[in-house]
Motif scaffolding. Structure first.
Motif, PDB file in Angstrom:
ATOM      1  N   TRP A 164      -2.825  -4.827  -3.993  1.00  0.00           N
ATOM      2  CA  TRP A 164      -3.936  -4.715  -3.047  1.00  0.00           C
ATOM      3  C   TRP A 164      -3.463  -4.289  -1.661  1.00  0.00           C
ATOM      4  CZ3 TRP A 164      -8.913  -4.148  -3.134  1.00  0.00           C
ATOM      5  CH2 TRP A 164      -9.679  -4.414  -1.995  1.00  0.00           C
ATOM      6  N   VAL A 165      -2.336  -4.830  -1.218  1.00  0.00           N
ATOM      7  CA  VAL A 165      -1.890  -4.531   0.145  1.00  0.00           C
ATOM      8  C   VAL A 165      -1.029  -3.276   0.226  1.00  0.00           C
ATOM      9  CG1 VAL A 165      -2.003  -6.957   0.841  1.00  0.00           C
ATOM     10  CG2 VAL A 165       0.151  -6.038  -0.028  1.00  0.00           C
ATOM     11  N   GLN A 166      -0.558  -2.761  -0.908  1.00  0.00           N
ATOM     12  CA  GLN A 166       0.331  -1.613  -0.869  1.00  0.00           C
ATOM     13  C   GLN A 166      -0.279  -0.328  -1.420  1.00  0.00           C
ATOM     14  OE1 GLN A 166       3.968  -2.653  -2.894  1.00  0.00           O
ATOM     15  NE2 GLN A 166       4.729  -3.864  -1.185  1.00  0.00           N
ATOM     16  N   ASP A 167      -1.308  -0.419  -2.229  1.00  0.00           N
ATOM     17  CA  ASP A 167      -1.828   0.741  -2.940  1.00  0.00           C
ATOM     18  C   ASP A 167      -2.741   1.564  -2.029  1.00  0.00           C
ATOM     19  OD1 ASP A 167      -2.566   2.529  -4.884  1.00  0.00           O
ATOM     20  OD2 ASP A 167      -4.117   1.232  -5.708  1.00  0.00           O
ATOM     21  N   HIS A 168      -2.455   2.853  -1.891  1.00  0.00           N
ATOM     22  CA  HIS A 168      -3.270   3.744  -1.073  1.00  0.00           C
ATOM     23  C   HIS A 168      -4.288   4.523  -1.918  1.00  0.00           C
ATOM     24  CE1 HIS A 168      -0.842   3.100   2.535  1.00  0.00           C
ATOM     25  NE2 HIS A 168       0.234   3.225   1.771  1.00  0.00           N
ATOM     26  N   SER A 169      -4.167   4.489  -3.217  1.00  0.00           N
ATOM     27  CA  SER A 169      -5.045   5.308  -4.057  1.00  0.00           C
ATOM     28  C   SER A 169      -6.493   4.826  -4.013  1.00  0.00           C
ATOM     29  CB  SER A 169      -4.538   5.332  -5.498  1.00  0.00           C
ATOM     30  OG  SER A 169      -4.444   4.027  -6.024  1.00  0.00           O
ATOM     31  N   LEU A 170      -6.716   3.526  -3.812  1.00  0.00           N
ATOM     32  CA  LEU A 170      -8.083   3.012  -3.736  1.00  0.00           C
ATOM     33  C   LEU A 170      -8.823   3.645  -2.562  1.00  0.00           C
ATOM     34  CD1 LEU A 170     -10.334   1.096  -4.633  1.00  0.00           C
ATOM     35  CD2 LEU A 170      -9.298  -0.671  -3.204  1.00  0.00           C
TER      36      LEU A 170
END
Length: 238
Positions: free
Chosen positions: A213-219
Protein backbone atom coordinates in the motif's frame (compact mmCIF):
# COMPACT_ATOMS: atom_id res chain seq x y z
CA UNK A 1 14.77 -9.90 10.95
CA UNK A 2 18.19 -10.22 12.58
CA UNK A 3 18.33 -9.91 16.36
CA UNK A 4 18.03 -6.29 17.58
CA UNK A 5 17.14 -5.06 14.10
CA UNK A 6 15.00 -1.92 14.07
CA UNK A 7 12.07 -1.38 11.75
CA UNK A 8 9.58 1.36 10.96
CA UNK A 9 6.57 1.78 13.26
CA UNK A 10 3.89 0.36 11.00
CA UNK A 11 1.20 0.80 13.65
CA UNK A 12 1.82 4.56 13.78
CA UNK A 13 1.86 4.79 10.00
CA UNK A 14 -1.39 2.84 9.68
CA UNK A 15 -2.98 5.06 12.34
CA UNK A 16 -1.94 8.10 10.30
CA UNK A 17 -3.48 6.63 7.15
CA UNK A 18 -6.64 5.84 9.09
CA UNK A 19 -6.88 9.41 10.39
CA UNK A 20 -6.91 10.62 6.79
CA UNK A 21 -9.57 8.09 5.74
CA UNK A 22 -12.41 9.02 8.05
CA UNK A 23 -15.01 9.22 5.29
CA UNK A 24 -14.04 5.96 3.60
CA UNK A 25 -14.62 3.21 6.15
CA UNK A 26 -11.18 2.09 7.31
CA UNK A 27 -10.77 -1.46 8.65
CA UNK A 28 -7.78 -1.71 11.00
CA UNK A 29 -7.04 -5.35 11.86
CA UNK A 30 -3.82 -4.84 13.81
CA UNK A 31 -5.35 -5.56 17.21
CA UNK A 32 -7.29 -8.58 15.92
CA UNK A 33 -4.22 -10.13 14.32
CA UNK A 34 -2.09 -9.37 17.38
CA UNK A 35 -4.61 -11.09 19.64
CA UNK A 36 -4.08 -14.29 17.63
CA UNK A 37 -0.32 -13.96 17.18
CA UNK A 38 0.32 -17.42 18.65
CA UNK A 39 -1.58 -19.01 15.78
CA UNK A 40 -0.29 -19.70 12.26
CA UNK A 41 -1.37 -16.49 10.56
CA UNK A 42 1.50 -16.15 8.08
CA UNK A 43 3.62 -18.57 6.09
CA UNK A 44 7.09 -19.18 7.49
CA UNK A 45 8.60 -19.29 3.98
CA UNK A 46 6.42 -16.79 2.11
CA UNK A 47 5.42 -13.12 2.43
CA UNK A 48 1.65 -13.78 2.30
CA UNK A 49 -0.77 -14.47 5.09
CA UNK A 50 -2.37 -17.87 5.43
CA UNK A 51 -6.09 -18.42 5.13
CA UNK A 52 -6.35 -18.13 8.91
CA UNK A 53 -4.68 -14.72 8.90
CA UNK A 54 -7.03 -13.60 6.15
CA UNK A 55 -9.93 -15.01 8.17
CA UNK A 56 -9.25 -12.85 11.20
CA UNK A 57 -9.00 -9.74 9.05
CA UNK A 58 -12.21 -10.87 7.37
CA UNK A 59 -14.02 -10.98 10.72
CA UNK A 60 -13.29 -7.26 11.16
CA UNK A 61 -14.64 -6.49 7.69
CA UNK A 62 -17.70 -8.65 8.34
CA UNK A 63 -18.37 -6.86 11.64
CA UNK A 64 -18.18 -3.49 9.89
CA UNK A 65 -20.62 -4.64 7.19
CA UNK A 66 -22.97 -6.61 9.45
CA UNK A 67 -22.14 -9.90 7.75
CA UNK A 68 -22.01 -13.31 9.39
CA UNK A 69 -18.54 -14.65 10.22
CA UNK A 70 -18.78 -18.17 11.60
CA UNK A 71 -15.76 -20.42 11.25
CA UNK A 72 -18.05 -23.44 11.49
CA UNK A 73 -19.61 -22.39 8.18
CA UNK A 74 -16.43 -23.44 6.32
CA UNK A 75 -14.72 -26.72 5.59
CA UNK A 76 -11.02 -26.20 6.29
CA UNK A 77 -9.10 -28.38 3.86
CA UNK A 78 -5.38 -29.03 3.57
CA UNK A 79 -4.51 -28.33 -0.06
CA UNK A 80 -0.77 -29.01 0.03
CA UNK A 81 2.28 -29.65 2.17
CA UNK A 82 5.84 -28.73 1.32
CA UNK A 83 5.19 -25.14 0.21
CA UNK A 84 8.41 -23.10 0.06
CA UNK A 85 7.54 -19.56 -0.91
CA UNK A 86 9.29 -16.33 -1.82
CA UNK A 87 11.19 -16.06 1.48
CA UNK A 88 12.36 -19.66 1.65
CA UNK A 89 15.89 -18.81 0.51
CA UNK A 90 16.22 -16.32 3.40
CA UNK A 91 15.29 -18.69 6.22
CA UNK A 92 18.63 -20.51 6.31
CA UNK A 93 16.71 -23.80 6.63
CA UNK A 94 16.39 -25.76 3.36
CA UNK A 95 13.93 -28.17 4.99
CA UNK A 96 11.47 -25.57 6.34
CA UNK A 97 8.14 -25.64 4.52
CA UNK A 98 4.49 -24.68 4.94
CA UNK A 99 1.04 -26.20 4.66
CA UNK A 100 -1.53 -24.48 2.45
CA UNK A 101 -5.17 -24.54 3.57
CA UNK A 102 -8.32 -23.47 1.77
CA UNK A 103 -11.60 -22.60 3.50
CA UNK A 104 -14.58 -23.72 1.41
CA UNK A 105 -18.07 -22.46 2.39
CA UNK A 106 -20.24 -25.42 3.40
CA UNK A 107 -23.44 -23.90 2.03
CA UNK A 108 -21.94 -21.41 -0.37
CA UNK A 109 -23.58 -20.46 -3.67
CA UNK A 110 -22.64 -21.84 -7.04
CA UNK A 111 -20.41 -19.36 -8.85
CA UNK A 112 -18.34 -18.79 -11.97
CA UNK A 113 -14.93 -17.15 -12.11
CA UNK A 114 -14.03 -15.49 -15.43
CA UNK A 115 -10.34 -14.80 -15.82
CA UNK A 116 -8.40 -14.07 -19.00
CA UNK A 117 -11.45 -15.14 -20.99
CA UNK A 118 -11.64 -18.56 -19.31
CA UNK A 119 -14.61 -19.55 -17.12
CA UNK A 120 -14.24 -21.83 -14.10
CA UNK A 121 -16.66 -23.14 -11.48
CA UNK A 122 -14.13 -22.55 -8.71
CA UNK A 123 -11.69 -19.85 -7.62
CA UNK A 124 -9.12 -22.48 -6.66
CA UNK A 125 -6.42 -23.37 -9.17
CA UNK A 126 -5.56 -26.99 -8.42
CA UNK A 127 -2.69 -26.97 -10.91
CA UNK A 128 -0.84 -24.48 -8.69
CA UNK A 129 -0.30 -27.24 -6.14
CA UNK A 130 2.10 -28.85 -8.60
CA UNK A 131 4.05 -25.60 -9.03
CA UNK A 132 6.54 -23.89 -6.75
CA UNK A 133 4.22 -21.01 -5.89
CA UNK A 134 1.42 -22.93 -4.22
CA UNK A 135 -0.13 -19.69 -2.97
CA UNK A 136 -1.47 -19.39 -6.51
CA UNK A 137 -4.07 -21.98 -5.56
CA UNK A 138 -6.07 -18.84 -4.70
CA UNK A 139 -7.30 -17.72 -8.15
CA UNK A 140 -4.14 -18.75 -10.03
CA UNK A 141 -1.42 -16.43 -11.39
CA UNK A 142 -1.91 -12.69 -10.91
CA UNK A 143 -3.75 -10.86 -13.67
CA UNK A 144 -5.14 -7.36 -14.15
CA UNK A 145 -8.84 -8.13 -13.81
CA UNK A 146 -11.20 -11.02 -13.20
CA UNK A 147 -14.77 -11.50 -12.00
CA UNK A 148 -16.73 -13.83 -9.76
CA UNK A 149 -20.48 -14.19 -10.36
CA UNK A 150 -22.52 -15.91 -7.65
CA UNK A 151 -25.92 -17.57 -7.86
CA UNK A 152 -27.53 -15.87 -4.88
CA UNK A 153 -29.78 -12.92 -4.01
CA UNK A 154 -27.17 -10.72 -2.36
CA UNK A 155 -27.45 -7.00 -3.16
CA UNK A 156 -23.66 -6.63 -2.83
CA UNK A 157 -21.78 -6.04 -6.07
CA UNK A 158 -18.21 -5.51 -5.00
CA UNK A 159 -15.27 -3.87 -6.76
CA UNK A 160 -11.92 -4.85 -5.23
CA UNK A 161 -8.60 -3.09 -5.76
CA UNK A 162 -5.90 -5.32 -4.40
CA UNK A 163 -2.50 -6.92 -4.24
CA UNK A 164 -2.10 -10.68 -3.88
CA UNK A 165 -3.00 -10.61 -0.17
CA UNK A 166 -6.62 -10.28 -1.22
CA UNK A 167 -6.57 -13.61 -3.05
CA UNK A 168 -6.83 -15.63 0.17
CA UNK A 169 -9.74 -13.50 1.43
CA UNK A 170 -11.96 -13.87 -1.63
CA UNK A 171 -13.10 -17.30 -0.42
CA UNK A 172 -14.81 -15.57 2.53
CA UNK A 173 -16.41 -12.86 0.37
CA UNK A 174 -18.08 -15.26 -2.05
CA UNK A 175 -21.12 -16.12 0.15
CA UNK A 176 -21.77 -12.43 0.86
CA UNK A 177 -21.69 -11.03 -2.67
CA UNK A 178 -23.68 -11.29 -5.88
CA UNK A 179 -20.63 -10.34 -7.92
CA UNK A 180 -17.00 -9.45 -7.28
CA UNK A 181 -14.87 -7.61 -9.83
CA UNK A 182 -11.20 -7.78 -8.92
CA UNK A 183 -8.64 -5.27 -10.21
CA UNK A 184 -4.92 -5.69 -9.56
CA UNK A 185 -3.41 -2.32 -10.57
CA UNK A 186 0.04 -3.83 -11.06
CA UNK A 187 -1.22 -5.67 -14.14
CA UNK A 188 -4.34 -3.71 -15.13
CA UNK A 189 -4.23 -2.14 -18.60
CA UNK A 190 -7.95 -1.46 -18.96
CA UNK A 191 -9.84 1.78 -18.53
CA UNK A 192 -11.27 2.37 -15.08
CA UNK A 193 -13.79 4.99 -16.23
CA UNK A 194 -15.25 2.50 -18.67
CA UNK A 195 -15.30 -0.23 -16.03
CA UNK A 196 -17.19 2.03 -13.62
CA UNK A 197 -19.68 2.95 -16.35
CA UNK A 198 -20.41 -0.65 -17.37
CA UNK A 199 -20.34 -2.22 -13.91
CA UNK A 200 -22.98 -1.83 -11.22
CA UNK A 201 -21.12 -1.66 -7.91
CA UNK A 202 -22.56 -1.22 -4.44
CA UNK A 203 -19.23 -1.32 -2.58
CA UNK A 204 -15.54 -0.75 -3.22
CA UNK A 205 -12.83 -2.50 -1.19
CA UNK A 206 -9.12 -1.65 -1.22
CA UNK A 207 -7.33 -4.68 0.22
CA UNK A 208 -3.52 -4.63 0.49
CA UNK A 209 -0.73 -5.62 2.76
CA UNK A 210 0.87 -2.57 4.36
CA UNK A 211 4.11 -2.67 2.40
CA UNK A 212 2.37 -2.80 -0.97
CA UNK A 213 0.00 0.00 0.00
CA UNK A 214 2.74 2.48 0.88
CA UNK A 215 5.15 1.55 -1.92
CA UNK A 216 3.02 0.70 -4.96
CA UNK A 217 2.63 3.49 -7.54
CA UNK A 218 0.51 1.51 -10.01
CA UNK A 219 -2.73 2.14 -8.08
CA UNK A 220 -2.36 5.89 -8.59
CA UNK A 221 -1.83 5.33 -12.29
CA UNK A 222 -5.05 3.32 -12.55
CA UNK A 223 -7.11 5.79 -10.51
CA UNK A 224 -5.74 8.78 -12.44
CA UNK A 225 -6.23 7.22 -15.89
CA UNK A 226 -8.71 9.12 -18.07
CA UNK A 227 -11.06 7.74 -20.69
CA UNK A 228 -9.13 6.39 -23.63
CA UNK A 229 -5.83 6.59 -21.74
CA UNK A 230 -4.86 3.22 -20.25
CA UNK A 231 -2.75 3.45 -17.11
CA UNK A 232 0.99 3.04 -17.40
CA UNK A 233 1.55 0.39 -14.74
CA UNK A 234 4.74 -0.81 -13.21
CA UNK A 235 5.59 -4.46 -12.91
CA UNK A 236 5.38 -6.29 -9.60
CA UNK A 237 9.15 -6.38 -9.30
CA UNK A 238 9.86 -2.73 -10.13
Amino acid sequence: LPMNATSADEAAAIADIQSKSQDLGFINSLDTLASHKDEDLYYATDHHWKSRGAWYAWTDLAAAKGWSAEEAAFDILKAADGFQGTLSAKTGDPFLSDTVEIWVPKNGPEYVMTKDGVKSRTMYDESALDRRDKYQVFTGPNTGEFTLEMDNDSPVRLLVFKDSYANAMLQFLIPQCRSITVVDPRYYDGNLDRLMETGVFSDVLFLYNYRSWVQDHSLKGVLDAKSGEPAANETENS
